[in-house]
Design a protein around this motif. Structure first.
Motif, PDB file in Angstrom:
ATOM      1  N   LYS A 320      71.031 -32.694  37.183  1.00  0.00           N
ATOM      2  CA  LYS A 320      71.181 -32.263  38.576  1.00  0.00           C
ATOM      3  C   LYS A 320      71.470 -30.773  38.679  1.00  0.00           C
ATOM      4  O   LYS A 320      70.659 -30.001  39.187  1.00  0.00           O
ATOM      5  CB  LYS A 320      72.308 -33.044  39.270  1.00  0.00           C
ATOM      6  N   THR A 321      72.625 -30.364  38.164  1.00  0.00           N
ATOM      7  CA  THR A 321      73.080 -28.991  38.351  1.00  0.00           C
ATOM      8  C   THR A 321      72.188 -28.004  37.602  1.00  0.00           C
ATOM      9  O   THR A 321      72.044 -28.085  36.386  1.00  0.00           O
ATOM     10  CB  THR A 321      74.535 -28.836  37.875  1.00  0.00           C
ATOM     11  N   GLY A 322      71.587 -27.090  38.346  1.00  0.00           N
ATOM     12  CA  GLY A 322      70.706 -26.095  37.751  1.00  0.00           C
ATOM     13  C   GLY A 322      69.281 -26.567  37.576  1.00  0.00           C
ATOM     14  O   GLY A 322      68.407 -25.776  37.238  1.00  0.00           O
ATOM     15  N   THR A 323      69.027 -27.859  37.784  1.00  0.00           N
ATOM     16  CA  THR A 323      67.675 -28.392  37.637  1.00  0.00           C
ATOM     17  C   THR A 323      67.132 -28.837  38.993  1.00  0.00           C
ATOM     18  O   THR A 323      66.185 -28.256  39.514  1.00  0.00           O
ATOM     19  CB  THR A 323      67.661 -29.569  36.650  1.00  0.00           C
ATOM     20  N   LEU A 324      67.757 -29.848  39.566  1.00  0.00           N
ATOM     21  CA  LEU A 324      67.382 -30.272  40.914  1.00  0.00           C
ATOM     22  C   LEU A 324      68.112 -29.452  41.974  1.00  0.00           C
ATOM     23  O   LEU A 324      67.681 -29.373  43.120  1.00  0.00           O
ATOM     24  CB  LEU A 324      67.677 -31.755  41.110  1.00  0.00           C
ATOM     25  N   THR A 325      69.245 -28.851  41.580  1.00  0.00           N
ATOM     26  CA  THR A 325      69.959 -27.930  42.459  1.00  0.00           C
ATOM     27  C   THR A 325      69.915 -26.546  41.821  1.00  0.00           C
ATOM     28  O   THR A 325      69.414 -26.376  40.709  1.00  0.00           O
ATOM     29  CB  THR A 325      71.422 -28.367  42.662  1.00  0.00           C
ATOM     30  N   HIS A 326      70.463 -25.549  42.510  1.00  0.00           N
ATOM     31  CA  HIS A 326      70.368 -24.172  42.016  1.00  0.00           C
ATOM     32  C   HIS A 326      71.393 -23.851  40.944  1.00  0.00           C
ATOM     33  O   HIS A 326      71.298 -22.831  40.278  1.00  0.00           O
ATOM     34  CB  HIS A 326      70.512 -23.193  43.180  1.00  0.00           C
ATOM     35  N   GLY A 327      72.417 -24.695  40.784  1.00  0.00           N
ATOM     36  CA  GLY A 327      73.391 -24.474  39.721  1.00  0.00           C
ATOM     37  C   GLY A 327      74.533 -23.560  40.096  1.00  0.00           C
ATOM     38  O   GLY A 327      75.302 -23.142  39.239  1.00  0.00           O
ATOM     39  N   GLY A 328      74.679 -23.237  41.376  1.00  0.00           N
ATOM     40  CA  GLY A 328      75.783 -22.395  41.815  1.00  0.00           C
ATOM     41  C   GLY A 328      75.995 -22.573  43.307  1.00  0.00           C
ATOM     42  O   GLY A 328      75.076 -22.907  44.050  1.00  0.00           O
ATOM     43  N   ALA A 329      77.245 -22.340  43.753  1.00  0.00           N
ATOM     44  CA  ALA A 329      77.553 -22.515  45.167  1.00  0.00           C
ATOM     45  C   ALA A 329      76.814 -21.490  46.011  1.00  0.00           C
ATOM     46  O   ALA A 329      76.677 -20.323  45.620  1.00  0.00           O
ATOM     47  CB  ALA A 329      79.061 -22.402  45.388  1.00  0.00           C
ATOM     48  N   ARG A 330      76.358 -21.920  47.189  1.00  0.00           N
ATOM     49  CA  ARG A 330      75.688 -21.052  48.149  1.00  0.00           C
ATOM     50  C   ARG A 330      76.180 -21.413  49.538  1.00  0.00           C
ATOM     51  O   ARG A 330      76.622 -22.538  49.789  1.00  0.00           O
ATOM     52  CB  ARG A 330      74.168 -21.233  48.099  1.00  0.00           C
ATOM     53  N   ILE A 331      76.063 -20.481  50.433  1.00  0.00           N
ATOM     54  CA  ILE A 331      76.417 -20.768  51.825  1.00  0.00           C
ATOM     55  C   ILE A 331      75.302 -21.592  52.453  1.00  0.00           C
ATOM     56  O   ILE A 331      74.136 -21.184  52.449  1.00  0.00           O
ATOM     57  CB  ILE A 331      76.627 -19.465  52.616  1.00  0.00           C
ATOM     58  N   VAL A 332      75.657 -22.746  52.968  1.00  0.00           N
ATOM     59  CA  VAL A 332      74.660 -23.599  53.613  1.00  0.00           C
ATOM     60  C   VAL A 332      74.832 -23.621  55.127  1.00  0.00           C
ATOM     61  O   VAL A 332      73.924 -24.042  55.852  1.00  0.00           O
ATOM     62  CB  VAL A 332      74.709 -25.039  53.053  1.00  0.00           C
ATOM     63  N   ALA A 333      76.004 -23.184  55.627  1.00  0.00           N
ATOM     64  CA  ALA A 333      76.216 -23.141  57.080  1.00  0.00           C
ATOM     65  C   ALA A 333      77.437 -22.290  57.385  1.00  0.00           C
ATOM     66  O   ALA A 333      78.360 -22.176  56.572  1.00  0.00           O
ATOM     67  CB  ALA A 333      76.408 -24.549  57.644  1.00  0.00           C
ATOM     68  N   ILE A 334      77.437 -21.655  58.561  1.00  0.00           N
ATOM     69  CA  ILE A 334      78.594 -20.910  59.051  1.00  0.00           C
ATOM     70  C   ILE A 334      78.859 -21.362  60.489  1.00  0.00           C
ATOM     71  O   ILE A 334      78.003 -21.206  61.365  1.00  0.00           O
ATOM     72  CB  ILE A 334      78.357 -19.382  59.023  1.00  0.00           C
ATOM     73  N   GLY A 335      80.023 -21.964  60.697  1.00  0.00           N
ATOM     74  CA  GLY A 335      80.433 -22.313  62.057  1.00  0.00           C
ATOM     75  C   GLY A 335      81.271 -21.188  62.624  1.00  0.00           C
ATOM     76  O   GLY A 335      82.126 -20.633  61.931  1.00  0.00           O
ATOM     77  N   ASN A 336      81.049 -20.811  63.875  1.00  0.00           N
ATOM     78  CA  ASN A 336      81.749 -19.662  64.453  1.00  0.00           C
ATOM     79  C   ASN A 336      82.196 -19.945  65.876  1.00  0.00           C
ATOM     80  O   ASN A 336      81.567 -20.728  66.604  1.00  0.00           O
ATOM     81  CB  ASN A 336      80.855 -18.422  64.433  1.00  0.00           C
ATOM     82  N   ALA A 337      83.280 -19.289  66.289  1.00  0.00           N
ATOM     83  CA  ALA A 337      83.747 -19.361  67.675  1.00  0.00           C
ATOM     84  C   ALA A 337      82.843 -18.512  68.557  1.00  0.00           C
ATOM     85  O   ALA A 337      82.103 -17.643  68.077  1.00  0.00           O
ATOM     86  CB  ALA A 337      85.193 -18.874  67.756  1.00  0.00           C
ATOM     87  N   ASP A 338      82.933 -18.745  69.869  1.00  0.00           N
ATOM     88  CA  ASP A 338      82.044 -18.040  70.796  1.00  0.00           C
ATOM     89  C   ASP A 338      82.284 -16.539  70.810  1.00  0.00           C
ATOM     90  O   ASP A 338      81.368 -15.760  71.102  1.00  0.00           O
ATOM     91  CB  ASP A 338      82.238 -18.590  72.221  1.00  0.00           C
ATOM     92  N   TRP A 339      83.485 -16.115  70.486  1.00  0.00           N
ATOM     93  CA  TRP A 339      83.836 -14.699  70.632  1.00  0.00           C
ATOM     94  C   TRP A 339      83.566 -13.859  69.386  1.00  0.00           C
ATOM     95  O   TRP A 339      83.865 -12.657  69.366  1.00  0.00           O
ATOM     96  CB  TRP A 339      85.311 -14.570  71.016  1.00  0.00           C
ATOM     97  N   VAL A 340      82.994 -14.469  68.347  1.00  0.00           N
ATOM     98  CA  VAL A 340      82.725 -13.728  67.119  1.00  0.00           C
ATOM     99  C   VAL A 340      81.384 -14.169  66.535  1.00  0.00           C
ATOM    100  O   VAL A 340      81.013 -15.339  66.608  1.00  0.00           O
ATOM    101  CB  VAL A 340      83.867 -13.944  66.094  1.00  0.00           C
ATOM    102  N   GLU A 341      80.624 -13.197  65.975  1.00  0.00           N
ATOM    103  CA  GLU A 341      79.324 -13.492  65.364  1.00  0.00           C
ATOM    104  C   GLU A 341      79.509 -14.079  63.961  1.00  0.00           C
ATOM    105  O   GLU A 341      80.520 -13.828  63.294  1.00  0.00           O
ATOM    106  CB  GLU A 341      78.479 -12.211  65.270  1.00  0.00           C
ATOM    107  N   LYS A 342      78.515 -14.839  63.523  1.00  0.00           N
ATOM    108  CA  LYS A 342      78.566 -15.438  62.184  1.00  0.00           C
ATOM    109  C   LYS A 342      78.673 -14.367  61.104  1.00  0.00           C
ATOM    110  O   LYS A 342      79.449 -14.504  60.152  1.00  0.00           O
ATOM    111  CB  LYS A 342      77.324 -16.295  61.942  1.00  0.00           C
ATOM    112  N   ASP A 343      77.886 -13.304  61.255  1.00  0.00           N
ATOM    113  CA  ASP A 343      77.915 -12.244  60.243  1.00  0.00           C
ATOM    114  C   ASP A 343      79.279 -11.570  60.177  1.00  0.00           C
ATOM    115  O   ASP A 343      79.725 -11.136  59.107  1.00  0.00           O
ATOM    116  CB  ASP A 343      76.826 -11.207  60.539  1.00  0.00           C
ATOM    117  N   GLU A 344      79.966 -11.471  61.339  1.00  0.00           N
ATOM    118  CA  GLU A 344      81.281 -10.842  61.337  1.00  0.00           C
ATOM    119  C   GLU A 344      82.305 -11.736  60.640  1.00  0.00           C
ATOM    120  O   GLU A 344      83.188 -11.246  59.921  1.00  0.00           O
ATOM    121  CB  GLU A 344      81.726 -10.543  62.768  1.00  0.00           C
ATOM    122  N   VAL A 345      82.183 -13.056  60.823  1.00  0.00           N
ATOM    123  CA  VAL A 345      83.051 -13.988  60.103  1.00  0.00           C
ATOM    124  C   VAL A 345      82.869 -13.811  58.599  1.00  0.00           C
ATOM    125  O   VAL A 345      83.845 -13.712  57.838  1.00  0.00           O
ATOM    126  CB  VAL A 345      82.747 -15.445  60.519  1.00  0.00           C
TER     127      VAL A 345
END
Length: 643
Positions: A320-345
């Motif tokens: 699995k790890t490194g073969t079917l998956t990339h083998g390292g943690a990655r950002i898959v989603a960013i949840g953000n409040a209305d008053w701040v942008e995802k990139d700023e978080v």
């Protein structure tokens, strides 16, 4: 016409020059003899044909002697017998024709093998010899053998990278087609790892050597290529083993035809027809064509035996790890409040994480750099081991870490922005700004985007059973298996249990094991075909595997299975048709229906057809489809970016 033996410098001539000289000699003698016949001087024609045959026969006898000393009883002996007996019985024209066909056949076979091996030969020929190294702020040109780990190397436009390294300055635009088959240039920036064997087609940049030249990616590739070029496929070795048997059958048939008919021409005709062997001609050309084609798409098959085994695979076991998956943690989603942008978080979290050595911190910092975010040095940083981090960034108080920790340090909870991860294998980093929860960054080791399509293509190529074997917890492995539609999932696997899984799977047919880590090496060695992702130096997985993917994707593996099946099918087709026609011709000659001269011409037509058919293995099956799947940036460094 006989397959070329491995003694390519006999008689003191380089092989190609010797073959060309024999061809010219035989051709000139045949032409002079025919002119003499037209002028009515048959005695001079006979002399010309004998004189043209003798040098070729002498070269063949020396070659045969070398083969016999190595214990090879190939059909080159039949070629020598046919020429010698033709001269003995006064059939000088037939002897000259056999000599011409033999010399021409050697050149044709050499051309075919060279054409088939050109992708692999190109790989070996790209090795860098020298490099420019910084020493005491000065540049010096040194042999790549002198480069040590940590040396600072300058790479100019048009140069091949001599060692694996990390980008220190500048922007690199690399042609990685020699390693990966990827036609599009790939951009790299400071901090990226770049591989030896790739070519700079952009501005000057500098790297820090990660490995000595002897342990670099490209050195490992070259070693694998040379091993593949020097190997023999089992089908080819079978030709060597049964060469003596075929020789005895041929001589017996020729002697019987002579004994029963009293006609020496019949025995000679049988020898002439049996001179070449489609088994020896077709198999090496086809197998080398298949290996070369696999190399051109970024899949290095170590030898012909592996290619044949790959064509028979029915069970695929994948790590699995490194073969079917990339083998390292990655950002898959960013949840953000209305008053701040995802990139700023992400920017504030990554800026604060610059003060941490946690593995998650590195992931966030890398993701921020990839998005072009400008990070700010933090101050007043306080890290609570195992919980989180607090400090100030651009005058704002930032807290990051687990949900409970961040909530305990925040005065307000924004439930819309704060979400815990409940999917197996995911982790959430909560971010608060000035006491208010601003968002959640979800990280995971995502399944490769091409994995589902590749597994489906494997099934279409003849893989009847797919097994996921992972060292991760059962719930994580089961989630990935369900996502990919894999029939059997084995979690919490140790190296020993992976070997046991391989052995158990062999009851369903030949097994292919795919992995990328040191812990996969025993299972790779135990499988009928071991496949490793990435030829990184002397990694245990690459050494234990029979197939090495030079690109960090699974696509080439599915293509290689199709190529292997097609290649072996073409080789068998050539053998069956070629040998069948040769046997028919030998029978016709034994009964007096095919004279020696006509037999030699007929056999040459058969051999040319066999070689041309074997070269069909160079054509990519569904070439346009393969090209469509090869998207830009197929490298470990530039794998698909996270959401």
């Amino acid at each position: 016409m006989i397959i070329v033996t491995s003694d390519k410098h006999a008689m003191g001539f380089p092989f190609k020059q010797r073959g060309l000289l024999m061809l010219v000699c035989a051709g000139a003698g045949l032409s002079i003899g025919l002119v003499c016949v037209v002028l009515g001087n048959r005695s001079n024609a006979h002399f010309a044909w004998v004189l043209a045959t003798l040098p070729v026969l002498a070269a063949l006898l020396l070659q045969t002697y070398g083969s016999l000393r190595r214990g090879d009883f190939g059909l080159d002996i039949v070629a020598a017998l046919s020429m010698a007996f033709a001269l003995w019985f006064g059939e000088s024209l037939a002897a000259n024709v056999v000599a011409l066909m033999y010399a021409g056949g050697q050149l044709l076979e050499e051309f075919a093998s060279g054409r088939a091996a050109r992708e692999m030969t190109a790989l070996v020929g790209r090795v860098a010899r020298t490099a420019f190294r910084y020493r005491n702020k000065l540049l010096e040109e040194v042999s790549i053998a002198e480069i040590a780990v940590g040396d600072r190397i300058m790479i100019r436009q048009g140069e091949v990278l001599p060692v694996d390294g990390t980008m220190l300055s500048g922007r690199a635009v690399l042609d990685e087609s020699a390693l990966t088959g990827e036609a599009q240039p790939v951009d790299h920036h400071v901090g990226d790892e770049v591989l030896s064997g790739t070519t700079s087609i952009g501005p000057v940049f500098e790297i820090k050597a990660l490995r000595p030249a002897a342990d670099s990616t490209y050195a490992a590739v070259v070693r694998l290529v040379e091993k593949a070029q020097n190997s023999k496929a089992p089908m080819a070795r079978m030709a060597d083993r049964y060469g003596l048997a075929f020789l005895l059958v041929t001589v017996s048939m020729a002697f019987t035809a002579w004994l029963l008919s009293g006609d020496t021409r019949r025995a000679l005709a049988v020898l002439v027809i049996a001179t070449p062997c489609p088994l020896i001609l077709a198999v090496p050309v086809a197998i080398m064509s298949g290996i070369s084609l696999c190399a051109s798409i970024g899949c290095l098959v170590k030898d012909g035996g592996v290619l044949e085994a790959l064509s028979r695979v029915r069970v695929a076991i994948l790590d699995k790890t490194g073969t079917l998956t990339h083998g390292g943690a990655r950002i898959v989603a960013i949840g953000n409040a209305d008053w701040v942008e995802k990139d700023e978080v992400l920017r504030l979290a990554a800026s604060l994480d610059q003060a941490s050595g946690h593995v998650m911190a590195e992931v966030l910092i890398t993701a921020a750099h990839e998005r072009g975010l400008q990070l700010t040095p933090p101050d007043s940083v306080e890290e609570i081991a195992g919980s989180g981090l607090e400090g100030r960034v651009n005058g704002r108080r930032v807290v990051i870490g687990g949900g409970s920790f961040v909530k305990s340090r925040s005065s307000t909870e924004n439930t819309r922005a704060f979400t815990e991860s409940h999917r197996p294998g995911e982790a959430a980093v909560t971010v608060a700004i000035d006491g208010i929860i601003a968002g959640t960054i979800v990280l995971a080791d995502p399944v490769r985007s091409e994995a589902i399509a590749v597994l489906e293509r494997m099934r279409k190529a003849g893989i009847r059973r797919i097994v996921l074997a992972s060292g991760d917890r059962n719930d994580i492995a089961s989630h990935v298996g369900k996502t990919l539609g894999i029939e059997q999932v084995l979690g919490e696997q140790t190296p020993a249990s992976k070997v046991a899984a391989v052995i158990a799977a062999k009851s369903f047919g030949p097994v292919m094991m795919v992995g990328d880590g040191v812990n996969d090496a025993p299972a790779l060695a135990a499988a009928d075909v071991g496949v490793a992702l990435g030829a990184r130096g002397t990694a245990a997985s690459s050494e234990a595997a029979g197939v090495v993917l030079l690109v960090d994707r699974l696509d080439p593996l599915a293509d290689a299975i199709v190529i292997a099946r097609r290649t072996v099918g073409i080789a068998r087709q050539s053998v069956i048709v070629g040998l069948g026609l040769s046997v028919v011709g030998m029978c016709a000659a034994a009964f007096g229906y095919l004279p020696p001269l006509e037999g030699a011409l007929l056999q040459e037509v058969i051999d040319v057809a066999v070689i041309l058919n074997a070269l069909r293995a160079l054509a990519r099956p569904d070439d346009a489809d393969i090209a469509a799947r090869r998207t830009p940036g197929l490298t470990r460094i530039n794998a698909e970016k996270a959401v």
